[in-house]
Write a protein that holds these residues in place. Structure first.
Motif, PDB file in Angstrom:
ATOM      1  N   ILE A 258       0.844  -1.191   0.000  1.00 40.40           N
ATOM      2  CA  ILE A 258       0.000   0.000   0.000  1.00 40.40           C
ATOM      3  C   ILE A 258       0.880   1.242   0.000  1.00 40.40           C
ATOM      4  N   ASP A 259       0.595   2.118  -0.924  1.00 38.95           N
ATOM      5  CA  ASP A 259       1.306   3.389  -1.013  1.00 38.95           C
ATOM      6  C   ASP A 259       0.354   4.495  -0.580  1.00 38.95           C
ATOM      7  N   ILE A 260       0.936   5.592  -0.068  1.00 42.85           N
ATOM      8  CA  ILE A 260       0.113   6.779   0.190  1.00 42.85           C
ATOM      9  C   ILE A 260       0.648   7.916  -0.668  1.00 42.85           C
ATOM     10  N   SER A 261      -0.226   8.860  -1.010  1.00 43.09           N
ATOM     11  CA  SER A 261       0.238  10.002  -1.787  1.00 43.09           C
ATOM     12  C   SER A 261       1.284  10.753  -0.965  1.00 43.09           C
ATOM     13  N   CYS A 262       2.337  11.212  -1.617  1.00 38.03           N
ATOM     14  CA  CYS A 262       3.504  11.787  -0.933  1.00 38.03           C
ATOM     15  C   CYS A 262       3.087  12.896   0.042  1.00 38.03           C
ATOM     16  N   VAL A 263       3.530  12.737   1.303  1.00 40.95           N
ATOM     17  CA  VAL A 263       3.137  13.690   2.340  1.00 40.95           C
ATOM     18  C   VAL A 263       3.815  15.052   2.139  1.00 40.95           C
ATOM     19  N   ILE A 264       4.917  15.060   1.364  1.00 38.79           N
ATOM     20  CA  ILE A 264       5.649  16.309   1.154  1.00 38.79           C
ATOM     21  C   ILE A 264       5.036  17.104  -0.013  1.00 38.79           C
ATOM     22  N   CYS A 265       4.963  16.448  -1.214  1.00 42.92           N
ATOM     23  CA  CYS A 265       4.530  17.186  -2.402  1.00 42.92           C
ATOM     24  C   CYS A 265       3.057  16.935  -2.750  1.00 42.92           C
ATOM     25  N   LYS A 266       2.387  16.128  -1.921  1.00 48.39           N
ATOM     26  CA  LYS A 266       0.965  15.788  -2.130  1.00 48.39           C
ATOM     27  C   LYS A 266       0.730  15.116  -3.489  1.00 48.39           C
ATOM     28  N   GLY A 267       1.757  14.465  -4.001  1.00 46.82           N
ATOM     29  CA  GLY A 267       1.555  13.705  -5.225  1.00 46.82           C
ATOM     30  C   GLY A 267       2.127  14.362  -6.470  1.00 46.82           C
ATOM     31  N   ALA A 268       2.612  15.596  -6.346  1.00 45.44           N
ATOM     32  CA  ALA A 268       3.118  16.319  -7.512  1.00 45.44           C
ATOM     33  C   ALA A 268       4.474  15.781  -7.976  1.00 45.44           C
ATOM     34  N   GLY A 269       5.232  15.182  -7.058  1.00 46.35           N
ATOM     35  CA  GLY A 269       6.564  14.691  -7.394  1.00 46.35           C
ATOM     36  C   GLY A 269       7.647  15.525  -6.717  1.00 46.35           C
ATOM     37  N   THR A 276       7.690  10.095  -7.935  1.00 40.90           N
ATOM     38  CA  THR A 276       6.581   9.208  -8.288  1.00 40.90           C
ATOM     39  C   THR A 276       5.265   9.737  -7.733  1.00 40.90           C
ATOM     40  N   GLY A 277       5.344  10.597  -6.694  1.00 45.51           N
ATOM     41  CA  GLY A 277       4.130  11.086  -6.047  1.00 45.51           C
ATOM     42  C   GLY A 277       3.589  10.125  -5.002  1.00 45.51           C
ATOM     43  N   TRP A 278       4.230   8.947  -4.859  1.00 47.07           N
ATOM     44  CA  TRP A 278       3.747   7.921  -3.924  1.00 47.07           C
ATOM     45  C   TRP A 278       4.831   7.451  -2.967  1.00 47.07           C
ATOM     46  N   LEU A 279       4.421   7.060  -1.755  1.00 43.30           N
ATOM     47  CA  LEU A 279       5.348   6.507  -0.770  1.00 43.30           C
ATOM     48  C   LEU A 279       4.813   5.161  -0.287  1.00 43.30           C
ATOM     49  N   GLU A 280       5.696   4.147  -0.290  1.00 44.94           N
ATOM     50  CA  GLU A 280       5.254   2.836   0.178  1.00 44.94           C
ATOM     51  C   GLU A 280       5.161   2.846   1.700  1.00 44.94           C
TER      52      GLU A 280
END
Ligand code: PHE
Length: 338
Positions: A258-269, A276-280
């Motif tokens: 399960i990945d979550i949308s990146c907590v830093i860039c909110k998915g922008a990269g 990738t916009g995602w974090l495992e």
């Protein structure tokens, strides 16, 4: 002898009256009543006086002793009062001066995050269970559908104690232990330390995991999704997106990471999510029917889901920490930030 005693008494009286300090009173006490004092000497010599005089001498000597003692303590008390008054006048205690600051410690960041995660799952009805860190190969591998020659064992760099005993490499070891002793329905989380022979910026030999599993009739992947969504949204905020990516674990089928949308860039990269916009964040899946067989459950009646996450990893994602080793270097400057 009687004259002697009278003379000593008079002399002591005079000297005590003349004494001008606490110190000289204390010296006189020693001079007359100390171990080698004048009056003490007389008392000691009582034994060698003639039998018929001894009683009388003893009485008079005692009287003299009491008299000198009284006089000494009277003067001693007077000097003490004098000295106390002097200090009270010359010394002042400023009760308004602030006290010394004693720095208070607090819970370690992983403990804080672990506590938060535990309270989320207990509020969903999960019970907290624990298993041993020194574990039988059976519960860590065999019972989880990983026989001795299974290639999946290579995924985890195991510390072996003996051929049959290991330091548990994951909290999944608690699954079969709990199922063996309890009948479904089950809703369990099992937090604790796990061990792997690995060390770099994202791996340390000891870290914490939290296992969760639920077993009942009719448990579906959507139940797993619902539970994980509540968890992720509480820890990372309600706008965080989840992504289930197909994966493999011997003890779940199907399995997902399960990945979550990146907590830093909110998915922008960004560089944290490597654009990738995602974090495992965790591994999960539907419990493999073979695990139920191991535990003595009827796989035709029961289904379940399981998931496992690294607590340090969740903490790193939550606070944007890029080196897992920071957690256990005990640097106050790091720990003090939480
Ligand atoms: N035990 C797995 C690991 O350590 C995580 C996991 C737990 C995966 C439960 C699926 C189900 O990586």
């Amino acid at each position: 002898m009687l004259n002697d005693i009278q003379t000593i008494k008079n002399l002591a009286g005079e000297e005590i009256e003349k004494a001008d300090s606490l110190k000289s009173i204390q010296e006189l006490k020693i001079k007359y009543l100390g171990k080698k004092g004048i009056l003490t000497g007389k008392l000691k010599s009582l034994g060698s006086t003639p039998q018929e005089d001894r009683r009388e001498y003893g009485r008079i000597l005692n009287e003299a002793k009491i008299c000198i003692e009284d006089l000494l303590s009277k003067h001693e008390a007077a000097f003490k009062t004098l000295e106390l008054n002097k200090t009270l006048q010359t010394q002042r205690i400023d009760v308004t001066v602030p006290g010394y600051f004693i720095p208070a410690g607090h819970l370690h960041p992983t403990t804080q995050v672990l506590d938060e995660i535990i309270s989320i799952f207990t509020s969903l009805g999960f019970n907290v269970e624990e298993g041993p860190e020194v574990e039988l190969d059976f519960y860590n591998f065999e019972a989880l559908n990983m026989p001795k020659d299974h290639p999946a064992r290579d995924m985890q760099d195991t510390f072996y104690i003996t051929e049959d005993i290991v330091l548990r490499t994951h909290t999944s070891s608690v699954q079969v232990r709990i199922m063996e002793k309890n009948a479904p329905p089950l809703r369990v989380i099992a937090p604790g330390k796990v061990y792997r022979c690995d060390a770099d910026v994202t791996h340390i030999p000891m870290f914490h995991q939290l296992e969760g599993f639920m077993v009942d009739r009719d448990i579906k992947m959507s139940d797993l999704k619902g539970v994980l969504e509540v968890f992720i949204h509480t820890v990372f905020g309600p706008d965080t997106k989840l992504r289930f990516r197909p994966s493999f674990f011997p003890f779940t089928e199907p399995s997902a990471e399960i990945d979550i949308s990146c907590v830093i860039c909110k998915g922008a990269g960004c560089n944290v999510c490597k654009n990738t916009g995602w974090l495992e964040i965790l591994g999960a899946g539907m419990i493999n029917p073979r695990i139920f067989e191991m535990a003595g459950y009827d796989p035709d009646q029961y289904t379940g889901f399981a998931f496992g996450m690294g607590i340090e990893r969740v903490t790193m994602l939550k606070y944007g920490i890029d080196d897992i080793r920071l957690f256990y270097e005990n640097d106050i400057r790091f720990l003090g930030q939480f």
